[in-house]
Design a protein around this motif. Sequence first.
Motif, PDB file in Angstrom:
ATOM      1  N   LEU A 160      -8.571  -2.890   1.527  1.00  0.00           N
ATOM      2  CA  LEU A 160      -7.146  -2.680   1.315  1.00  0.00           C
ATOM      3  C   LEU A 160      -6.658  -3.583   0.188  1.00  0.00           C
ATOM      4  O   LEU A 160      -6.978  -4.780   0.159  1.00  0.00           O
ATOM      5  N   ARG A 161      -5.889  -3.001  -0.721  1.00  0.00           N
ATOM      6  CA  ARG A 161      -5.299  -3.768  -1.819  1.00  0.00           C
ATOM      7  C   ARG A 161      -3.890  -3.238  -2.061  1.00  0.00           C
ATOM      8  O   ARG A 161      -3.706  -2.030  -2.259  1.00  0.00           O
ATOM      9  N   GLN A 162      -2.902  -4.145  -1.988  1.00  0.00           N
ATOM     10  CA  GLN A 162      -1.499  -3.785  -2.216  1.00  0.00           C
ATOM     11  C   GLN A 162      -1.088  -2.573  -1.382  1.00  0.00           C
ATOM     12  O   GLN A 162      -0.395  -1.674  -1.845  1.00  0.00           O
ATOM     13  N   GLY A 163      -1.541  -2.564  -0.115  1.00  0.00           N
ATOM     14  CA  GLY A 163      -1.105  -1.544   0.832  1.00  0.00           C
ATOM     15  C   GLY A 163      -1.790  -0.206   0.731  1.00  0.00           C
ATOM     16  O   GLY A 163      -1.393   0.745   1.413  1.00  0.00           O
ATOM     17  N   PRO A 201       5.036   3.880  12.480  1.00  0.00           N
ATOM     18  CA  PRO A 201       5.081   4.047  11.020  1.00  0.00           C
ATOM     19  C   PRO A 201       6.454   4.453  10.506  1.00  0.00           C
ATOM     20  O   PRO A 201       7.202   5.161  11.180  1.00  0.00           O
ATOM     21  N   SER A 202       6.760   3.992   9.297  1.00  0.00           N
ATOM     22  CA  SER A 202       7.989   4.428   8.632  1.00  0.00           C
ATOM     23  C   SER A 202       7.868   5.883   8.196  1.00  0.00           C
ATOM     24  O   SER A 202       8.872   6.599   8.118  1.00  0.00           O
ATOM     25  N   LYS A 203       6.635   6.280   7.909  1.00  0.00           N
ATOM     26  CA  LYS A 203       6.366   7.659   7.495  1.00  0.00           C
ATOM     27  C   LYS A 203       4.976   8.035   7.951  1.00  0.00           C
ATOM     28  O   LYS A 203       4.075   7.198   8.010  1.00  0.00           O
ATOM     29  N   ASN A 236      -1.140  10.257   6.281  1.00  0.00           N
ATOM     30  CA  ASN A 236      -0.083   9.979   5.296  1.00  0.00           C
ATOM     31  C   ASN A 236       0.882   8.894   5.779  1.00  0.00           C
ATOM     32  O   ASN A 236       2.097   9.025   5.681  1.00  0.00           O
ATOM     33  N   VAL A 237       0.320   7.813   6.278  1.00  0.00           N
ATOM     34  CA  VAL A 237       1.120   6.761   6.898  1.00  0.00           C
ATOM     35  C   VAL A 237       1.577   5.732   5.863  1.00  0.00           C
ATOM     36  O   VAL A 237       0.768   5.221   5.068  1.00  0.00           O
ATOM     37  N   SER A 238       2.860   5.422   5.896  1.00  0.00           N
ATOM     38  CA  SER A 238       3.422   4.319   5.121  1.00  0.00           C
ATOM     39  C   SER A 238       4.213   3.432   6.079  1.00  0.00           C
ATOM     40  O   SER A 238       4.756   3.912   7.080  1.00  0.00           O
ATOM     41  N   GLN A 239       4.259   2.150   5.764  1.00  0.00           N
ATOM     42  CA  GLN A 239       4.992   1.203   6.613  1.00  0.00           C
ATOM     43  C   GLN A 239       5.841   0.303   5.748  1.00  0.00           C
ATOM     44  O   GLN A 239       5.325  -0.410   4.885  1.00  0.00           O
ATOM     45  N   LYS A 240       7.145   0.333   5.988  1.00  0.00           N
ATOM     46  CA  LYS A 240       8.085  -0.493   5.237  1.00  0.00           C
ATOM     47  C   LYS A 240       8.696  -1.563   6.123  1.00  0.00           C
ATOM     48  O   LYS A 240       8.934  -1.345   7.309  1.00  0.00           O
ATOM     49  N   PHE A 241       8.920  -2.735   5.522  1.00  0.00           N
ATOM     50  CA  PHE A 241       9.701  -3.802   6.142  1.00  0.00           C
ATOM     51  C   PHE A 241      10.847  -4.093   5.186  1.00  0.00           C
ATOM     52  O   PHE A 241      10.658  -4.775   4.175  1.00  0.00           O
ATOM     53  N   THR A 251       0.906   2.173   2.114  1.00  0.00           N
ATOM     54  CA  THR A 251       1.360   3.365   1.399  1.00  0.00           C
ATOM     55  C   THR A 251       0.342   4.487   1.521  1.00  0.00           C
ATOM     56  O   THR A 251      -0.823   4.331   1.137  1.00  0.00           O
ATOM     57  N   ASP A 252       0.763   5.606   2.091  1.00  0.00           N
ATOM     58  CA  ASP A 252      -0.038   6.836   2.137  1.00  0.00           C
ATOM     59  C   ASP A 252      -1.466   6.597   2.642  1.00  0.00           C
ATOM     60  O   ASP A 252      -2.443   6.926   1.960  1.00  0.00           O
ATOM     61  N   ILE A 253      -1.565   6.052   3.844  1.00  0.00           N
ATOM     62  CA  ILE A 253      -2.869   5.776   4.442  1.00  0.00           C
ATOM     63  C   ILE A 253      -3.349   6.994   5.231  1.00  0.00           C
ATOM     64  O   ILE A 253      -2.645   7.495   6.114  1.00  0.00           O
ATOM     65  N   ASN A 254      -4.535   7.469   4.906  1.00  0.00           N
ATOM     66  CA  ASN A 254      -5.208   8.528   5.657  1.00  0.00           C
ATOM     67  C   ASN A 254      -6.535   7.969   6.151  1.00  0.00           C
ATOM     68  O   ASN A 254      -7.347   7.486   5.354  1.00  0.00           O
ATOM     69  N   LEU A 255      -6.754   8.047   7.457  1.00  0.00           N
ATOM     70  CA  LEU A 255      -7.889   7.323   8.025  1.00  0.00           C
ATOM     71  C   LEU A 255      -8.260   7.890   9.383  1.00  0.00           C
ATOM     72  O   LEU A 255      -7.387   8.262  10.171  1.00  0.00           O
ATOM     73  N   GLN A 256      -9.555   7.980   9.635  1.00  0.00           N
ATOM     74  CA  GLN A 256     -10.061   8.321  10.959  1.00  0.00           C
ATOM     75  C   GLN A 256     -11.099   7.290  11.371  1.00  0.00           C
ATOM     76  O   GLN A 256     -11.934   6.881  10.564  1.00  0.00           O
TER      77      GLN A 256
END
Length: 249
Positions: free
Chosen positions: A224-227, A59-61, A12-17, A24-29
């Motif tokens: 990946l598209r638009q985060g 990560p921001s989240k 559930n990773v999000s990264q903001k600048f 936005t809400d990346i789940n990955l292994q």
Amino acid sequence: MNREAPIFELKNVSQKFGSFESLTDINLQIGAGDRVALVGPSGAGKSTLIGLLNGTLLPSKGEVCVLGRNLAHLRPKLRRQLQRQIGTIYQQFHLVDNLRVIHNVNAGHLGKWSFFKAAVSLMWPLEIETAAKALTQVGIAEKLFERTDRLSGGQQQRVAIARVLVQNPAAILADEPISSLDPERSREIMDLLRQLSQGTGKTLVTSLHAIEFARSHYQRIIGLRQGRILFDTPPEKLTSTTIEQLYKT
């Protein structure tokens, strides 16, 4: 892929600048020995994801775990030790042009060498055999004592790869490694990265614009598209329709 012990895991990773959300809400292994291509249009978040995987970004989240450890929960010293297990190759090469090749290759040792040893090696190169072996693996053994700025772009990228081999990480990240190279040199570098991953069993994650290389050199393609992750698929299941959706304006 080994799901039991992933090299990388994002939950559930999000990264903001500032106000801009790059991911936005990346789940990955990503497991040991996986060869993964990250594809998508410019600004999709590929380089941001590479930065999260190697710990240069936190990560921001959500949680980013590398080799089973949550980077955000580690003290700086322990985080740096873990980061030494992740080697990164950049499109700008990140070499010191006016130094000889051996010194740039030996930069792969800096995480474990003392300041004194690193300084001595600039005057009297150390670990010459190790550097020579790495340069042999990337096909430019004869350039060991050449000034780096006298090499072609493709040769400089090979020096950057040799530096990572000397580092001997568990995983190799490559952020647009062929974006500044001509088509022939690009294929040579992609062939080399695939060969090194297969020969050593190291995980390889590469961000690319070239879909054709993602299809021919990797076991898994993440779009990946638009985060956000649009797809995560083996190359044989990637359709032209899906590619059009990824790059549509």
